[in-house]
Design a protein around this motif. Sequence first.
Motif, PDB file in Angstrom:
ATOM      1  N   THR A 272      24.975  84.248  22.112  1.00 53.77           N
ATOM      2  CA  THR A 272      24.533  84.045  20.732  1.00 53.77           C
ATOM      3  C   THR A 272      25.231  85.058  19.845  1.00 53.77           C
ATOM      4  O   THR A 272      25.797  86.053  20.331  1.00 53.77           O
ATOM      5  CB  THR A 272      23.011  84.231  20.598  1.00 53.77           C
ATOM      6  N   ARG A 273      25.164  84.824  18.580  1.00 56.30           N
ATOM      7  CA  ARG A 273      25.802  85.774  17.650  1.00 56.30           C
ATOM      8  C   ARG A 273      25.115  87.136  17.709  1.00 56.30           C
ATOM      9  O   ARG A 273      25.760  88.169  17.593  1.00 56.30           O
ATOM     10  CB  ARG A 273      25.800  85.198  16.235  1.00 56.30           C
ATOM     11  N   ASP A 274      23.800  87.125  17.849  1.00 56.65           N
ATOM     12  CA  ASP A 274      23.081  88.396  17.903  1.00 56.65           C
ATOM     13  C   ASP A 274      23.454  89.219  19.125  1.00 56.65           C
ATOM     14  O   ASP A 274      23.289  90.446  19.135  1.00 56.65           O
ATOM     15  CB  ASP A 274      21.570  88.149  17.900  1.00 56.65           C
ATOM     16  N   SER A 275      23.943  88.539  20.184  1.00 52.24           N
ATOM     17  CA  SER A 275      24.311  89.257  21.409  1.00 52.24           C
ATOM     18  C   SER A 275      25.736  89.786  21.366  1.00 52.24           C
ATOM     19  O   SER A 275      26.210  90.360  22.345  1.00 52.24           O
ATOM     20  CB  SER A 275      24.134  88.334  22.625  1.00 52.24           C
ATOM     21  N   LEU A 276      26.422  89.592  20.244  1.00 49.80           N
ATOM     22  CA  LEU A 276      27.825  89.994  20.120  1.00 49.80           C
ATOM     23  C   LEU A 276      28.016  90.899  18.896  1.00 49.80           C
ATOM     24  O   LEU A 276      28.736  90.569  17.958  1.00 49.80           O
ATOM     25  CB  LEU A 276      28.713  88.748  19.994  1.00 49.80           C
ATOM     26  N   PRO A 277      27.378  92.057  18.884  1.00 52.48           N
ATOM     27  CA  PRO A 277      27.489  92.924  17.698  1.00 52.48           C
ATOM     28  C   PRO A 277      28.867  93.578  17.576  1.00 52.48           C
ATOM     29  O   PRO A 277      29.597  93.729  18.556  1.00 52.48           O
ATOM     30  CB  PRO A 277      26.412  93.982  17.948  1.00 52.48           C
ATOM     31  N   ILE A 278      29.192  93.940  16.339  1.00 52.94           N
ATOM     32  CA  ILE A 278      30.356  94.789  16.051  1.00 52.94           C
ATOM     33  C   ILE A 278      29.800  96.197  15.838  1.00 52.94           C
ATOM     34  O   ILE A 278      28.844  96.369  15.061  1.00 52.94           O
ATOM     35  CB  ILE A 278      31.099  94.300  14.799  1.00 52.94           C
ATOM     36  N   HIS A 279      30.374  97.179  16.513  1.00 55.84           N
ATOM     37  CA  HIS A 279      29.798  98.524  16.463  1.00 55.84           C
ATOM     38  C   HIS A 279      30.781  99.493  15.819  1.00 55.84           C
ATOM     39  O   HIS A 279      31.976  99.466  16.103  1.00 55.84           O
ATOM     40  CB  HIS A 279      29.442  99.002  17.876  1.00 55.84           C
ATOM     41  N   ILE A 280      30.236 100.354  14.952  1.00 57.60           N
ATOM     42  CA  ILE A 280      31.033 101.406  14.302  1.00 57.60           C
ATOM     43  C   ILE A 280      30.464 102.750  14.724  1.00 57.60           C
ATOM     44  O   ILE A 280      29.242 102.945  14.723  1.00 57.60           O
ATOM     45  CB  ILE A 280      30.979 101.283  12.765  1.00 57.60           C
ATOM     46  N   SER A 281      31.346 103.658  15.103  1.00 62.29           N
ATOM     47  CA  SER A 281      30.889 105.006  15.471  1.00 62.29           C
ATOM     48  C   SER A 281      31.795 106.049  14.827  1.00 62.29           C
ATOM     49  O   SER A 281      32.972 105.787  14.537  1.00 62.29           O
ATOM     50  CB  SER A 281      30.864 105.188  16.992  1.00 62.29           C
TER      51      SER A 281
END
Length: 631
Positions: free
Chosen positions: A56-65
Amino acid sequence: MAKKEFQAESKRLLDLMIHSIYTHHEIFLRELISNASDATDKLYYNAMQEGKTGVTRDSLPIHISIDKDARKLTVSDHGCGMTAEELEENLGTIARSGSLAFKQQMDASEDVDIIGQFGVGFYAAFMVAKKVEVISRSEHTGEANIWVSDGADGYTISPCEKAEDGTDIILTIKDNAENENFDEYLDAYRIQSIVRKYSDYIRYPIQMEMQRSRMKEGCDPEKPEYEDYMELTTLNSMVPIWKKSKSELTDDDYHNFYKSKYYDFKDPVRHIHMSTEGAVTFNALLFIPASAPFNYYTKDFEKGLQLYSNGVLIMERCADLLPDHFNFVRGLVDTADLSLNISREMLQHDRHLKLIATNLEKKIKTELLNLLKNDREKYEEFFKAFGMQLKYGAYVEYGAHKELLQDLLMYHSSTEDKMVTFEEYVSRMKEDQKFIYYACGETAAKISLLPQMERLREKGYEVLYMTDHIDEFCVKMMRDYKEKEFKSIADGDAGLESEDEKQAVEKLSETHKDLLEQMKEALEGKVAKVQLTSRLKSHPCCLSAEGSLSLEMEKVLNAQRMGNEQEVKAERVLELNAEHPIFKKVASLSDGEKIKTYAEILYAQAQLIEGLSLEDPVAYANAVCSLLSES
């Protein structure tokens, strides 16, 4: 490991990317997030094609650190990843777009938005980074590789370890320069604001660890102690309100969105939610404000709608989407049917943009007419704020927008004592009435006292009171409404006299021909003529104008003069009431000096009634005192 060089053309393009193509450095984050979204869309599309469950889209986040000490900013995705060959093809050759190739292959009916087109956005990272590392593992091979470059000198690609499919882009942020503050891209709240500005509607969660504060457990509430902690925060809204069904939304949803996005304290008087398919496909969410911003009628005001392409902000203000006469409208348009330039910051002027603008113009007019018909009070509130702009729109370009705007205009009515439209006026016209009568002045109250109004009231004719400086220019350009000509009550021939009255006045004028000429000469070129009229009742005189320049237009144009510009003058006519005792008094005089004094006083009075200033008020006062002392 040998460093590979960019091709000569790519070196030049990279230099352009860093120094010329993008206007604002902050754009780099929009580009990296868009690329991450594209990569995730590819994986999502492939998963749907292969029938995989649990993706799902919710299971594929884009992460910034952010690592401030190491000056590193990382953007990570769980997308399709790249092989060593794809890293070579997509990042080693500038302007090769893997997203564009994928978009051309996929089924157009699939619900997947591919944003990238040119394959150049990634290199915007070099505007803020002195080194860029790309660690990527392909979903197809399970092998990971790292691409490293510090700019135009070239790049290296080598195998590495990565636990999951997807891509990490690691930027080593430049040191601050004399006129450049690169530290801002290591500040979590600054990154959050950039994401919300440009990428708020990316359809995958964009997440970042944010520092928060909370009260320590067990502390005295009267002497609270706080501790900092890190919380994983989703920075973006994901689903834009304009892509939701209208049935899901309430007026409060629209109003809250408007007030939070455009910093207005008032609810808009109207919202317009459009979803259009056909020659051009777009979503639009427009708002008609209740009041004008403080700088609306100044040169500092900038019109335009926000323009999105598949949920990514392309332009903060796209002026080409709104005509000037509807420049008060606020809102946004989201479409994929646009020819963007290489930086995605500007638009090529194409037919899609014009089609969208034409659709919006028609829809805005329709909604304003509906508001006028169904909620008169709100429309009048709107017109009070923006009516001037509609009038300006009907006037400019030689009245080219007359048909579009004329039914939206309103003026105060002498008989209804409220704002009315041209259509309402025409529906009440007397059978023998030829013209739509209007009168110009400072306020409706002052206009109602004009000498010319008496005859119109006697005939039962309605008069539109026009109090804005643009009004007479507007109606003169429009000329007529539904074949009824606009006529100022101050015109030399207002069409109020019957043939019998005209003949009677002509006869009297012939009788007093020498006197009228003598009075004209006494005014020393201030008037084109002095004539008798039958349109005045209790007043002794009034001023009218001949030719295309009216007295009101003279006032407006002279008020706008700059420096030593020559003053404009209407061809003034002093009209005298032949039945008034004052004229009979003047007609009985034989003393030329007294006739001159009366002429000057009558002319000065007529000027004052019209709201015109006197050239020599002291001379006027002395003349009045002179006559009073004789009585």
